[in-house]
Enzyme design. Sequence first.
Site, short mmCIF file in Angstrom:
data_model
loop_
_atom_site.label_atom_id
_atom_site.label_comp_id
_atom_site.label_asym_id
_atom_site.label_seq_id
_atom_site.Cartn_x
_atom_site.Cartn_y
_atom_site.Cartn_z
N ARG A 229 16.47 15.55 -15.00
CA ARG A 229 16.45 16.64 -15.98
C ARG A 229 15.89 16.22 -17.33
NH1 ARG A 229 19.52 20.98 -14.53
NH2 ARG A 229 19.70 21.60 -16.70
N TRP B 33 15.80 15.58 -22.75
CA TRP B 33 14.39 16.01 -22.68
C TRP B 33 14.16 16.73 -23.99
CZ3 TRP B 33 10.32 15.21 -19.57
CH2 TRP B 33 9.24 16.07 -19.68
N GLU C 196 -4.34 22.12 -3.24
CA GLU C 196 -3.52 20.95 -3.62
C GLU C 196 -2.41 20.68 -2.61
OE1 GLU C 196 -2.93 20.34 -8.37
OE2 GLU C 196 -2.21 22.25 -7.60
C1 G6P Z 1 -3.02 16.32 -12.42
C2 G6P Z 1 -1.84 17.16 -11.94
C3 G6P Z 1 -2.10 18.64 -12.24
C4 G6P Z 1 -2.39 18.83 -13.72
C5 G6P Z 1 -3.52 17.93 -14.21
C6 G6P Z 1 -3.61 17.92 -15.71
O1 G6P Z 1 -4.15 16.62 -11.66
O2 G6P Z 1 -1.68 16.98 -10.54
O3 G6P Z 1 -0.99 19.42 -11.86
O4 G6P Z 1 -2.73 20.17 -13.96
O5 G6P Z 1 -3.27 16.57 -13.81
O6 G6P Z 1 -2.45 17.33 -16.23
P1 G6P Z 1 -1.91 17.55 -17.68
O7 G6P Z 1 -0.66 16.72 -17.74
O8 G6P Z 1 -2.96 17.04 -18.62
O9 G6P Z 1 -1.66 19.00 -17.85
#
Ligand code: G6P
Length: 609
Positions: A27, A75, A489
Amino acid sequence: MCGIFGYTGNREAKEILLHGLRRLEYRGYDSAGICVIGENGDFKRLRVRGNLDILENHLANQVMPGKIGIAHTRWATHGAPSEQNAHPHSDCHENLFVVHNGIIENFSQLRGELLERGHEFSSETDTEIIAHLIEEKYEGDLSVAVREAIRQLEGSFAIAVVHRGEPETLVAARRESPLVIGVGTDEWFVASAVPAFLSMTRKVIFLEDNEIVTVCGKSLRITDLDGVEIERKPQEITWDLDAAEKSGYEDFMLKEIFEQPRAFMDTLADKFSREGEISIEGFFSNKDYVMSLRRIVIVACGTSYHAGLISRYLFEQWAKVPVEVEIASEFRYRGAVLSEQDLIIAISQSGETADTLASVREAKAAKVPVIALVNVVGSQMTREADSVIYTHAGPEIGVAATKTFTSQMAALAVLALHFGRIRDALSDGKYGVIAEALRGIPVLMKDVLADIEPIAECAQEYSHCENFLFLGRGISYPVALEGALKLKEISYIHAEGYPAGEMKHGPIALLDRRVPVVAVVTRDSLYEKMVSNIEEVKARGAPVIAIASTGDPDIEKVCDRVLRVPETIELLSPPLTVIPLQLLAYHIAKIRGCNVDQPRNLAKTVTVE
Ligand code: G6P
């Protein structure tokens, strides 16, 4: 999102608290803390920046005698991750201690009033004000003081409180944040989630909104805000630990999809004042600066890039600022021509994505101001940008982004409205209508999530297909891109997102009865055009799954399956229309036996090129 845990009973508290925190670590993990009260009212508190390993290392050689205590894994929302901002927080005299999960919306006002009344604060958190409010109300009965204090709070909270003057009594309360009581033999646990104490008891009582529980010795007392007693019998938990960590959901991704109304609401919470005006601070709130803005350039990767594409419509229509949206890995090497009157908005859930970070550095080198829109407090991007705006989605464990995507939309919508106001591009009336609609989105999201059976049925029908096309126009075009990305994905099916009007220039050649087309076709300004595109698809024999508005009976005639979403104003439809697409991808992936939380070859945070 944070994890809170409390214990009172006949065993030493320290180890039990650490064990519980370990189970709540998912969390939040940017700081942690613990406080134990001894029989004579002595206390020991330890707080650290960083994860639980660090807390445990510090505690290894420390004795913490006492059979009552509270603990927290954080968090960050208000205040950076630091020892001072870590919980438990205390009042002026270190008599009482509080751990908290949630966001107190009227925190600034309450803090100001407490300061005027002579209170001193040692952190930047909203939580600390709760300790001081309880201090003011305390007259020898902690339960009453907590009740009086929380009546003044607006926002969401789950709290656990201990007082040195009542060294067996644990008081906890909640509103909108989760809190559950574990019932042991002459011992009690309170926690954000069941896993914290599942190895110690399976008997639980779920606390409802605006209820306060007081446990001490053999006694448990639950009351409402008026002190009226509430009877509630414990239930037996039958889930295993794994299911409990996911709050009973099969996967983190599904849990996170269902957390979206909460995440959206929390993201809006600290950006509006009580009067409904926008209250976000940074260089971008200066009128002269905003008036001189020539262009916004948004840089991001993956799902965050799609949030950027959606926000282009909002910034252009509400604030009349031209916008370009760039994939960060392209932008960083393009030698883009930038000027000091440009503004860069870097969007990143993690705040650590290598290409987005590099783009921020490019912009800074060209002396272009940068706003980072980030979910992880204290991440690298937050340290390098000129200003930071946070989404408050809480930690996202599933690799495929869901709740952080819709939370990004919430934050970007506020920023677009903010610029629209400052640039006098929005009348008061129009601002009022949009702001009200925006704040109404979480309720509509809940409506979408309340009727998911048709989505699961649809997944069953088409899960065998190897190719999907996702179509949308206008504001729904980036939603189609996101729907296709989610499907590929997590289910490894080939899926393409396309602007529907462009379909004739290529993808139409792919269509036949084996290629389902998912069309995002809400009742908006491009509805008729979208329906024509659907007719073109149907004429090629491809099945059509429509994401359509509830008040649109006609769409059934041209589509094979219709998944409904409630209506809102056109530019705010994406947080609603994307939910069926997330769930469609989820169910198809599950039917195909894929690991939705950790899809093959993908990483949650890409810190390399
Ligand atoms: C990776 C994750 C995605 C995400 C992307 C950008 O590919 O698997 O889910 O949208 O990175 O990540 P960020 O942390 O910059 O949003």
